[in-house]
Write a protein that holds these residues in place. Structure first.
Motif, PDB file in Angstrom:
ATOM      1  N   ARG A 117       0.830  -1.196   0.000  1.00  0.00           N
ATOM      2  CA  ARG A 117       0.000   0.000   0.000  1.00  0.00           C
ATOM      3  C   ARG A 117       0.874   1.260   0.000  1.00  0.00           C
ATOM      4  NH1 ARG A 117      -2.717   4.075   1.981  1.00  0.00           N
ATOM      5  NH2 ARG A 117      -0.932   4.457   3.315  1.00  0.00           N
ATOM      6  N   ALA A 118       1.897   1.218   0.857  1.00  0.00           N
ATOM      7  CA  ALA A 118       2.780   2.382   0.956  1.00  0.00           C
ATOM      8  C   ALA A 118       3.536   2.610  -0.343  1.00  0.00           C
ATOM      9  CB  ALA A 118       3.761   2.180   2.113  1.00  0.00           C
ATOM     10  N   LEU A 119       3.990   1.488  -0.947  1.00  0.00           N
ATOM     11  CA  LEU A 119       4.710   1.615  -2.226  1.00  0.00           C
ATOM     12  C   LEU A 119       3.807   2.192  -3.302  1.00  0.00           C
ATOM     13  CD1 LEU A 119       6.740  -1.712  -2.407  1.00  0.00           C
ATOM     14  CD2 LEU A 119       7.665   0.606  -2.299  1.00  0.00           C
ATOM     15  N   ALA A 120       2.582   1.688  -3.320  1.00  0.00           N
ATOM     16  CA  ALA A 120       1.636   2.163  -4.336  1.00  0.00           C
ATOM     17  C   ALA A 120       1.350   3.643  -4.134  1.00  0.00           C
ATOM     18  CB  ALA A 120       0.348   1.346  -4.258  1.00  0.00           C
ATOM     19  N   PHE A 121       1.209   4.038  -2.869  1.00  0.00           N
ATOM     20  CA  PHE A 121       0.931   5.443  -2.566  1.00  0.00           C
ATOM     21  C   PHE A 121       2.066   6.333  -3.042  1.00  0.00           C
ATOM     22  CE2 PHE A 121       0.429   9.281  -0.231  1.00  0.00           C
ATOM     23  CZ  PHE A 121      -0.931   9.411  -0.015  1.00  0.00           C
TER      24      PHE A 121
END
Lengths: 382, 492
Positions: free
Chosen positions: B275-279
């Motif tokens: 999720r953090a990477l995608a964000f």
């Protein structure tokens, strides 16, 4: 082969049709030649004969009013019987006595004694008998799979079976309608056969002597028996509940002659099996379960696999050649029709009955045992 | 035999079915000799006796003895007897049936292979697979029906023989046995065999319970091998790995077209790292305020808000400025938001008019009019840290102080901004004000006019020197009554 009875049902077998499960019928099969058609209606038999000879391109098929003439022919190996129900057992016995293998429409017989006589005759003459309870072979194997799933324990221990329809029986008429003129080209005596002779009254239907579910019932009880692993046995107790016949096997499984409440699947020849962990309902149109995954998971090799035939007529003809017993052999048919007919008796008596499936008689109950048989008009006694 | 004798014999001879019934009666009456009569009847060439014996054989309990008859009877009777033995399902018949599975007679061979389905065990897997590979459909069906012994393991064990693999794969796929899936999967992971992969995929599709071992084994590490097998299933474990694996791949993209997918991944992923990477990726690649608005709604914590602000600051977009302004009150990222807003204002500003203003005020003192207030020192002039609450204004010029600070009379307000310069250079401030104006450039007072008037852009001109980097500009604007506004143009 010879075809005895070429009305709606027999004509369907012979030529195929919307309701039949064999395209083109027996006439279209290369491994069968139909040498004789027989019907008490002249128009029917002549039309069938004409159609067959046209199909074969030569005059090979004869038409008969009296089935005994068909049985006399040494060049006929097998007959298909699709006459009114009250004739089935008598014709089957006469046919095997004449050395013919038999495919006979349901019901196999209209009394338990008749059914026993067919079983004995088939065994005595080592003939092949296939009952017209084609649900064991046809309809995509849906009924077989349902029974395999039930017998593999997919719904846990089997507790109840809802047979949709209840018992059936036969009764000769006690009063007669005013006589009508006999139609030209119709043999009333041969229509009545084992039934008492009475004046022609215009009713020539195939089920005019039926009580209850004699017509369709055997289809349902055949699957009840298969799923309950009861092909070699029958009920031990019978009773009537809300006007419907019900019974119990020695295994404890209870069979109700009515639909499972709220279940839509089953009306078309089907049943609903209810077990500890779910239920399976099947008929010619559908196979469903609750929970739904029961019927979605494929049957595994280690689960119960039942006798398999993918064509009911094909299985009959295979067995005529191999002399193996067909998928709806007389022993199976006898027990299936017995389950139906016993339901008919309990409905007539409207009181609980005890049945001994090994000795095939009601326990200490002369009144009920008297209903195991019905008089046959000479010369059609068995 | 002369002709008359033949005629007499024909007349006297009972028909076949009567002789058949006689033979049945003899068998029924024979007691212990029934087996011998059945054997004689089957082995002889009298069709009536054969037919009677075959029917009697159905009820003859000694399967071993029936199986032993197989070599003694004619091929048509062999076929029938094989059918009977198959239906009976008693494995004692297996050795006799195996012996006929290589018969030269096509029908006998097919019947024997078919019978091995219900009668055979794991030991006939190879025999059946070889026959199936040679086009024997009966063997193919038998492979599906085998149920004795560990058939699945035997099939996996025979995998080493390439000519059999197609048939074995077909059988394994259709049998869909959960117990076999483990060994199949192990073999597949070792060999990477595509036929086996397809078989496993079919197993998973066919049966949820058979798919269970694959689903249980599925990890990010083996996803490359197992996702083609079970990736089509709707299952939380597949979902997790798909999001991780697919998500990680997606997060590495440099393609702005994939921003919607990245935002969606950031929205749905239950893996915090993904999720953090995608964000981050979405914040890095987004080119429009709409994307940043979605990201802002998804932002968890100050770090992600800062990412959004950094992205916003790079836009030349009034919408972006609006978003940055909305964050100026944020306790955690207010400073960054203000900076982003300032940058946005700079970017949005028309070259000649400064538009990125912060204001403070209004300031009043009891009994003092605008002219008197002009000389009174208020906190912005003392540069007391924290004493002044600066309010960032939307990018516009002239700045309407009544709109920014409310209607009022006899008061003053301060406005400040920063000007970047890449070098030291002379410049001229051209100022208009309603009413009076006092100017500080890099903290030094450079101009003052205490007056009541309407706004005239560029009315006052003040020469200043831009120094490299940040230069500060602060104005004090007095308000007598009616309008209250100012504008400043920097002419280099």
């Amino acid at each position: 082969m010879g075809f005895i009875g070429v009305g709606g049902q027999g004509g369907g077998h012979l030529f195929g049709g919307a309701w039949t499960y064999l395209t083109g019928g027996y006439a279209a099969r290369r491994d069968v030649q139909v040498l004789a058609v027989c019907d008490v209606w002249r128009d029917r038999r002549e039309r069938a004969k004409q159609r067959l000879n046209q199909h074969y391109g030569r005059d090979v098929c004869e038409a008969y009013a009296d089935f005994r003439q068909v049985l006399e022919r040494a060049d006929i190996d097998a007959v298909l019987i699709a006459t009114p129900a009250h004739w089935h057992a008598v014709m089957s016995v006469r046919a095997v006595e004449a050395g013919k293998d038999v495919y006979c429409e349901k019901p196999t017989a209209v009394t338990i004694r008749e059914s026993q006589a067919v079983l004995a005759a088939v065994r005595q003459y080592a003939r092949i008998y296939q009952a017209g309870t084609q649900q064991r072979s046809e309809y995509g194997g849906r009924f077989r799979l349902a029974c395999e799933l039930v017998r593999s324990g997919r719904i846990g221990r089997l507790k109840e079976i809802y047979a949709w329809r209840d018992g059936g029986a036969i009764a000769w008429p006690k009063t007669f309608a005013p006589e009508k003129p006999l139609p030209d080209g119709f043999d009333w005596d041969l229509y009545l056969g084992p039934a008492p002779m009475f004046p022609f009254d215009g009713n020539t239907g195939p089920h005019r002597f039926d009580i209850g579910e004699l017509n369709w019932g055997q289809h349902h009880y055949d699957i009840v028996q298969w799923g309950a692993d009861a092909d070699a046995t029958g009920p031990v107790e019978l009773w009537v509940e809300n006007g419907r016949s019900c019974y119990r096997y020695a295994s404890g499984v209870t069979v109700y002659g009515r639909p499972y409440p709220g279940e839509k699947v089953g009306g078309n020849g089907g049943v609903c099996f209810v077990g500890e962990h779910g239920r399976i309902a099947v008929d010619r149109d559908a196979l469903v379960s609750e929970p739904p995954d029961i019927v979605r998971e494929p049957l595994r090799p280690v689960e119960v696999h039942l006798d398999r035939a993918d064509s009911h007529s094909g299985n009959f003809l295979d067995c005529v050649r191999s002399r193996l017993r067909p998928i709806c052999d007389i022993a199976i048919a006898h027990r299936s029709v017995s389950a139906l007919l016993l339901g008919g008796i309990v409905k007539q008596l409207q009181r609980p009955l005890q049945w001994d499936p090994a000795r095939e008689q009601f326990v200490g109950d002369d009144e009920a045992n008297a209903l195991l048989d019905i008089p046959h008009r000479p010369p059609w006694q068995l | 035999m002369n002709t008359l004798a033949i005629i007499l014999w024909l007349v006297a001879a009972p028909t076949e079915h009567i002789r058949c019934a006689e033979y049945v009666a003899r068998i029924n009456a024979a007691g212990e000799r029934a087996g011998a009569l059945i054997a004689d009847g089957l082995a002889g060439d009298d069709p009536a006796a054969q037919s009677a014996a075959m029917q009697a054989a159905h009820d003859f309990y000694d399967t071993r003895r029936l199986a032993a008859l197989l070599p003694t009877v004619s091929p048509p009777v062999q076929v029938a007897l094989l059918g009977l033995l198959a239906r009976r399902g008693d494995p004692v018949a297996m050795p006799s049936v195996v012996a006929l599975a290589r018969s030269a007679n096509t029908e006998v061979r097919a019947a024997a292979l078919r019978a091995l389905g219900p009668l055979g065990d794991a030991s006939v897997v190879r025999l059946l697979a070889e026959a199936a590979a040679n086009g024997e459909t009966a063997a193919r069906q038998a492979l599906l029906e085998l149920r004795r012994g560990d058939v699945g393991a035997a099939m996996v064990a025979e995998w080493a023989s390439p000519p059999l693999q197609k048939e074995l794969a077909r059988a394994l796929a259709q049998r869909a046995e959960p117990a076999t899936v483990g060994p199949m999967m192990k073999l597949y992971l070792e060999t990477g065999n595509e036929t086996l992969r397809e078989a496993l995929r079919q197993v998973c599709q066919r049966s949820r319970s058979a798919a269970e071992p694959v689903l249980a084994a599925l990890t990010e590490g083996n996803a490359g091998a197992l996702l083609p097998v079970c990736g089509g299933l709707v299952d939380p474990r597949v979902r997790v790995v798909l999001r991780r694996v697919g998500g990680r791949a997606l997060c590495g993209t440099k393609d702005p077209e994939l921003v919607p997918e990245l935002i969606e991944l950031a929205r749905v992923s239950d893996d915090a790292a993904v999720r953090a990477l995608a964000f981050r990726a979405a914040a890095r690649l987004s080119k429009g305020a709409a994307s940043f608005r979605q990201l802002l709604a998804l932002a968890k914590g100050p770090e992600e808000k800062r990412l959004v602000l950094a992205g916003l600051a790079a836009l030349r977009d009034a919408e972006a400025l609006k978003m940055a302004l909305s964050l100026c009150e944020d306790v955690e990222v207010g400073a960054e938001a203000a900076e982003a807003a300032r940058q946005l204002r700079e970017a949005l500003a028309k070259p000649e008019w400064l538009t990125n203003w912060e204001v403070a005020g209004p300031y009043r003192q009891e009994g003092k009019n605008f002219s008197q207030l002009f000389e009174i020192v208020f906190p912005p002039e003392t540069e007391e840290v924290g004493a002044v609450r600066w309010k960032v204004l939307p990018a516009e010029s002239p700045v309407d102080l009544q709109k920014a600070l409310g209607d009022g009379e006899q008061c003053v307000a301060y406005a400040r901004t920063r000007v970047l310069s890449d070098k030291e250079q002379p410049a001229r401030l051209e100022i208009g004000s309603d009413d009076g104006v006092k100017v500080w450039w890099n903290g030094q007072p450079v101009f003052a006019r205490n007056v009541a008037r309407l706004l005239t852009p560029g009315e006052e001109k003040v020469n200043v020197t831009l120094r490299p980097g940040v230069n500060t500009l602060m104005l004090k604007i007095t308000q007598n009554n009616l309008g209250w506004a100012f504008c400043v143009r920097l002419v280099k």
